[in-house]
Design an enzyme around this catalytic site. Structure first.
Site, PDB file in Angstrom:
ATOM      1  CG  ASP A  66      12.207   6.289   2.642  1.00 22.37           C
ATOM      2  OD1 ASP A  66      11.468   7.202   3.034  1.00 22.37           O
ATOM      3  OD2 ASP A  66      12.061   5.710   1.550  1.00 22.37           O
TER       4      ASP A  66
ATOM      5  CD  GLU B  19       6.427  -1.456   1.893  1.00 22.66           C
ATOM      6  OE1 GLU B  19       5.285  -1.120   2.223  1.00 22.66           O
ATOM      7  OE2 GLU B  19       7.213  -0.690   1.292  1.00 22.66           O
TER       8      GLU B  19
ATOM      9  N   GLY C   6       4.580  11.310   8.025  1.00 29.07           N
ATOM     10  CA  GLY C   6       3.142  11.513   7.884  1.00 29.07           C
ATOM     11  C   GLY C   6       2.323  10.718   8.883  1.00 29.07           C
TER      12      GLY C   6
ATOM     13  CB  ILE D 101      -0.953   0.003   1.209  1.00 31.13           C
ATOM     14  CG1 ILE D 101      -1.886  -1.223   1.146  1.00 31.13           C
ATOM     15  CG2 ILE D 101      -1.782   1.289   1.245  1.00 31.13           C
ATOM     16  CD1 ILE D 101      -2.812  -1.371   2.340  1.00 31.13           C
ATOM     17  CD  GLU D 102       1.852   6.374  -2.004  1.00 34.14           C
ATOM     18  OE1 GLU D 102       2.802   6.870  -1.353  1.00 34.14           O
ATOM     19  OE2 GLU D 102       0.700   6.852  -2.030  1.00 34.14           O
TER      20      GLU D 102
ATOM     21  CB  CYS E 197      10.663   8.208  -1.485  1.00 33.34           C
ATOM     22  SG  CYS E 197       9.050   7.980  -2.262  1.00 33.34           S
TER      23      CYS E 197
END
Length: 281
Positions: free
Chosen positions: A195, A228, A257, A87-88, A188
């Site tokens: 990240d 992931e 976020g 899931i983005e 990213c």
């Protein structure tokens, strides 16, 4: 850049684009990313060499009860590594924001809605826990298990990803040990934002050369992939070059976020023993 950063499956993502924030529930905000994008690059077939989950912590989860009183919670989401999609993360954040001004009769209704929507996006049943804030009152801040390999007096001049840095990393001595590093950093896939993470490697087999392992992990520093995907790359590279009989790779990334992502891949079990956060989370 990743070999698949320009894939058509990524073209419609809200990530990296200006977006409006909805405050009324909207499941359509969730966006899937096919796991096959990086797994094809890793030459992984339908029979995966690992078990695992992507463990998300939701720190900014809020909605209104039936009387309009705001409720706040911390969510934990376990997405199976066998699911068709990850899931983005920006779409996940936007989706959670859509709960903010939406009324739900019970906490159970929120959990059921999250479970239904996230499972549909991932393409497989997802486990969701929604906990009150005081559930975490006595939860410890933990570090990773085993020995840290970061305190090495070595010189590094290249930060381009290079799996071949693991060549010759497997020694003659057979061991069972746990190593970890806090120096994992990648970018990213879409926005190039950094990240930051820590990674724990638990294995049984030929003893790993710690300098080679650290150089390999540092080579992710300018690499563009989702969390992931990086963990699956570490797992498959260690299997290819070092051939351990048992292997677990567990990374815990700092939050962005209001979400943190903690991918877990293992030959032995599909979840870690606990989901306690670390100092940087």
């Amino acid at each position: 850049m990743s070999k698949y950063s320009d894939a058509k499956e990524l073209a419609g993502l809200t990530l990296g684009k200006k977006t409006e924030y909805a405050n009324q529930y909207d499941a359509s905000l969730l966006q899937p990313v096919p796991r096959s994008l990086n797994r094809d690059d890793l030459e992984l077939g339908d029979s995966l060499p690992f078990l695992g989950h992507d463990i998300w912590t939701l720190y900014e989860l809020s909605w209104l009860n039936s009387k309009g009183l705001p409720q706040v919670a911390v969510g934990e989401v376990y997405i199976p590594a066998t699911s068709a999609n990850l899931i983005e993360s920006k779409s996940f954040k936007l989706y959670l924001n859509s709960y903010n001004q939406t009324r739900f009769a019970t906490w159970e209704e929120v959990t059921e809605r999250l479970t239904q929507d996230l499972s549909a996006c991932a393409g497989e049943a997802v486990l969701v826990e929604v906990n009150p804030v005081n559930h975490y009152t006595n939860q410890p801040i933990v570090t990773m298990e085993g020995e840290c390999i970061d305190d090495q007096d070595i010189e590094i001049t290249s930060y381009d990803f290079n799996a071949a840095l693991l060549e010759g990393a497997a020694g003659d001595e057979q061991v069972e040990e746990i190593l970890h590093s806090h120096l994992l950093k990648s970018n990213c896939l879409i926005t190039n934002q950094p990240d930051w993470g820590s990674v724990e490697i638990r294995y049984q087999g030929a003893k790993l050369d710690r300098e080679k392992l650290l150089r390999y992990l540092v080579s992710f520093r300018e690499h563009n992939e989702f969390h992931e995907q990086c963990v699956e790359r570490i797992f498959t590279d260690l299997m290819k070059y070092c051939q351990p009989t048992k292997l677990t790779v567990f990374a815990r990334y700092t939050r962005r976020g209001g979400l943190d992502i903690n991918p877990y891949r293992s030959t032995e079990q599909d979840k870690p023993a606990h989901n306690n956060r670390m100092a940087r989370q």
